[in-house]
Design an enzyme around this catalytic site. Structure first.
Site, PDB file in Angstrom:
ATOM      1  N   ARG A  91       0.833  -1.220   0.068  1.00  0.00           N
ATOM      2  CA  ARG A  91       0.060   0.091  -0.089  1.00  0.00           C
ATOM      3  C   ARG A  91       0.953   1.335  -0.106  1.00  0.00           C
ATOM      4  NH1 ARG A  91      -1.330   1.687   4.523  1.00  0.00           N
ATOM      5  NH2 ARG A  91      -2.012  -0.352   5.517  1.00  0.00           N
ATOM      6  N   TYR A 113     -15.812  18.052 -15.320  1.00  0.00           N
ATOM      7  CA  TYR A 113     -16.163  16.452 -15.505  1.00  0.00           C
ATOM      8  C   TYR A 113     -17.233  16.155 -14.159  1.00  0.00           C
ATOM      9  CZ  TYR A 113     -15.604  11.505 -15.435  1.00  0.00           C
ATOM     10  OH  TYR A 113     -15.824  10.088 -15.120  1.00  0.00           O
ATOM     11  N   ASP A 116      -6.419  19.484 -14.422  1.00  0.00           N
ATOM     12  CA  ASP A 116      -7.022  17.837 -14.797  1.00  0.00           C
ATOM     13  C   ASP A 116      -6.466  18.019 -16.409  1.00  0.00           C
ATOM     14  OD1 ASP A 116      -7.952  15.896 -15.980  1.00  0.00           O
ATOM     15  OD2 ASP A 116      -9.896  15.823 -14.595  1.00  0.00           O
ATOM     16  N   LYS A 169      -7.726   7.358 -19.415  1.00  0.00           N
ATOM     17  CA  LYS A 169      -8.026   7.624 -20.850  1.00  0.00           C
ATOM     18  C   LYS A 169      -6.909   7.467 -21.537  1.00  0.00           C
ATOM     19  CE  LYS A 169     -11.771   8.383 -18.575  1.00  0.00           C
ATOM     20  NZ  LYS A 169     -12.177   9.511 -18.040  1.00  0.00           N
TER      21      LYS A 169
HETATM   22  C1  LIG Z   1     -12.511  10.007 -16.736  1.00  0.00           C
HETATM   23  C2  LIG Z   1     -12.351  11.436 -16.085  1.00  0.00           C
HETATM   24  C3  LIG Z   1     -12.093  11.500 -14.673  1.00  0.00           C
HETATM   25  C4  LIG Z   1     -12.564  10.336 -13.674  1.00  0.00           C
HETATM   26  O1  LIG Z   1     -11.293   9.452 -13.805  1.00  0.00           O
HETATM   27  P1  LIG Z   1     -11.730   7.947 -13.524  1.00  0.00           P
HETATM   28  O2  LIG Z   1     -10.336   7.128 -13.801  1.00  0.00           O
HETATM   29  O3  LIG Z   1     -12.993   7.572 -14.218  1.00  0.00           O
HETATM   30  O4  LIG Z   1     -12.040   7.767 -12.009  1.00  0.00           O
HETATM   31  C5  LIG Z   1     -11.549  13.028 -14.440  1.00  0.00           C
HETATM   32  N1  LIG Z   1     -11.418  13.839 -15.142  1.00  0.00           N
HETATM   33  C6  LIG Z   1     -11.818  13.812 -16.583  1.00  0.00           C
HETATM   34  C7  LIG Z   1     -11.395  15.063 -17.371  1.00  0.00           C
HETATM   35  C8  LIG Z   1     -12.177  12.506 -16.865  1.00  0.00           C
HETATM   36  O5  LIG Z   1     -12.293  12.404 -18.152  1.00  0.00           O
END
Ligand SMILES: *Cc1c(COP(=O)(O)O)cnc(C)c1O
Length: 379
Positions: free
Chosen positions: A49, A102, A174, A199
């Site tokens: 962890r 998001y 982000d 992504k």
């Molecule tokens: C998908 C996404 C998230 C969240 O990520 P997860 O891996 O699904 O928890 C946050 N910000 C953006 C811009 C995203 O496309």
């Protein structure tokens, strides 16, 4: 030592395994580590962890790709987001959030952090004055997404970083949509960058993960503390899949961008398409800012159907190669209807998206096949 991006994607944090010569970082499927006497850790690892060598390799690679000193990997993008929010905010603090954030980020801030006494103001991030107007004396964080989902709005990261600096707030970007290959927020003044590695970084729609990178040693220490204390860590196989995906980020993002440009060219002027949303279009209202801070414009494209919502839904149902699915950033092309899928929860709020909107995550298939598929579906 300043290797180029594509080189660092393949080598940063990924030396051949000293024990076996394994060229690829092994999947260290272990929860604990033998010690040479009490307190005698062999390589700095004691419990998975707290730290795991496969995860460490990923963390080092991601930090390098964002031009940051420190990186920490999490079990999802939301877990990474949660860690930065908790490291940055205390009861009584205030944050600014994009008015088209998001959905999961908005939910976390609105439903969880509000209950813990953190206030937020949604602002239109493409307009610096709107962000300035949202600032309060207790504003500790400005959250930035650019390009945004699904309308591909663009925020000026450098301008917002300057505003944050002047007001004593932290600027967190982000960078999921652009990926570090197309956009480098740290260089533009961000204090930290968050990713859903689910992504583009992972890139193959086969793993969920997240990351935080920063060059601020104190913040990095807090993120590491939270990572270990709350324990939202990725397992070694997930870390390995993400690391493998990241190796090809540069070539994938170039192809995503080229394919998206081909799709945009086919959609522009199409009689069934009323509007195309893509930051690479000179007609995009913030194209100049996008061109200043992004090297190319990525694989996300949205458009509105001239015949309304039902026609938009039918296009989503008719494609052959574009798979009808949520998520984005994988090698395969996806299509979705934000109003009834990813953004259904925004109905009635100021985050509501047009009902005739279709969102594409353009993959890296043969571009002519993708164009043909979309034109067939449009009829
Ligand atoms: C998908 C996404 C998230 C969240 O990520 P997860 O891996 O699904 O928890 C946050 N910000 C953006 C811009 C995203 O496309």
């Amino acid at each position: 030592m300043s290797d180029g991006f594509a080189t660092r994607a393949i080598h940063a944090g990924q030396e051949a395994d000293p024990a076996t010569g394994s060229v690829i970082v092994p999947i260290h499927a272990t929860s604990t580590y033998a010690q040479d006497g009490v307190g005698g850790q062999r390589a700095g690892f004691e419990y998975s962890r707290t730290g795991n060598p496969t995860r460490s390799a990923l963390e080092e690679c991601l930090a390098s790709l964002e031009g940051a000193r420190f990186g920490r990997a999490f079990g999802s993008g939301m877990a990474a987001t949660d860690a930065v929010l908790r490291a940055s905010l205390r009861p009584g603090d205030h944050m600014v959030i994009p008015d088209d954030a998001y959905g999961g980020t908005f939910r976390l801030v609105d439903k969880v952090f509000t209950e813990w006494g953190v206030d937020h103001t949604p602002a239109q991030l493409s307009d610096v004055d709107s962000v300035r107007a949202a600032l309060r004396p207790n504003t500790k964080l400005i959250w930035v997404e650019t390009p945004t989902n699904p309308l591909l709005n663009i925020a000026d990261i450098a301008a917002l970083a300057q505003l944050a600096g002047e007001s004593g707030a932290r600027l967190v970007v982000d960078n999921t949509f652009a990926s570090p290959y197309l956009q480098q927020p740290m260089e533009l003044g961000a204090n930290a960058v968050v990713h859903s590695t689910t992504k583009y970084l992972g890139g193959h729609s086969d793993v969920v993960g997240g990351a935080v990178v920063t060059s601020d040693e104190e913040l990095a220490g807090q993120i590491a503390f939270l990572q270990n204390s709350a324990g939202a860590v990725p397992g070694p196989f997930d870390a390995w899949l993400t690391l493998r995906g990241a190796k090809t980020l540069a070539v994938r993002m170039d192809r995503h961008s080229s394919n998206a440009e081909r799709i945009v060219a086919a959609l522009e002027g199409h009689p069934k398409v009323s509007r195309v949303f893509y930051p690479g279009l000179p007609a995009h209202p913030r194209h100049e800012v996008a061109a200043k801070q992004m090297s190319r414009f990525g694989g996300m494209v949205s458009f509105t159907h001239a015949d309304g919502e039902q026609a938009a839904l039918e296009v989503c149902a008719r494609t052959r190669l574009f798979t009808l699915a949520e998520s984005l950033g994988g090698v395969e092309s996806l299509i979705e209807h934000p109003g009834q899928m990813t953004h259904a929860s925004t109905a009635g709020s100021m985050l509501q998206v047009p009902a005739d909107l279709v969102r594409l995550s353009v993959g890296i298939e043969e571009p002519g096949d993708l164009v043909d598929d979309l034109l067939d579906a449009l009829g």
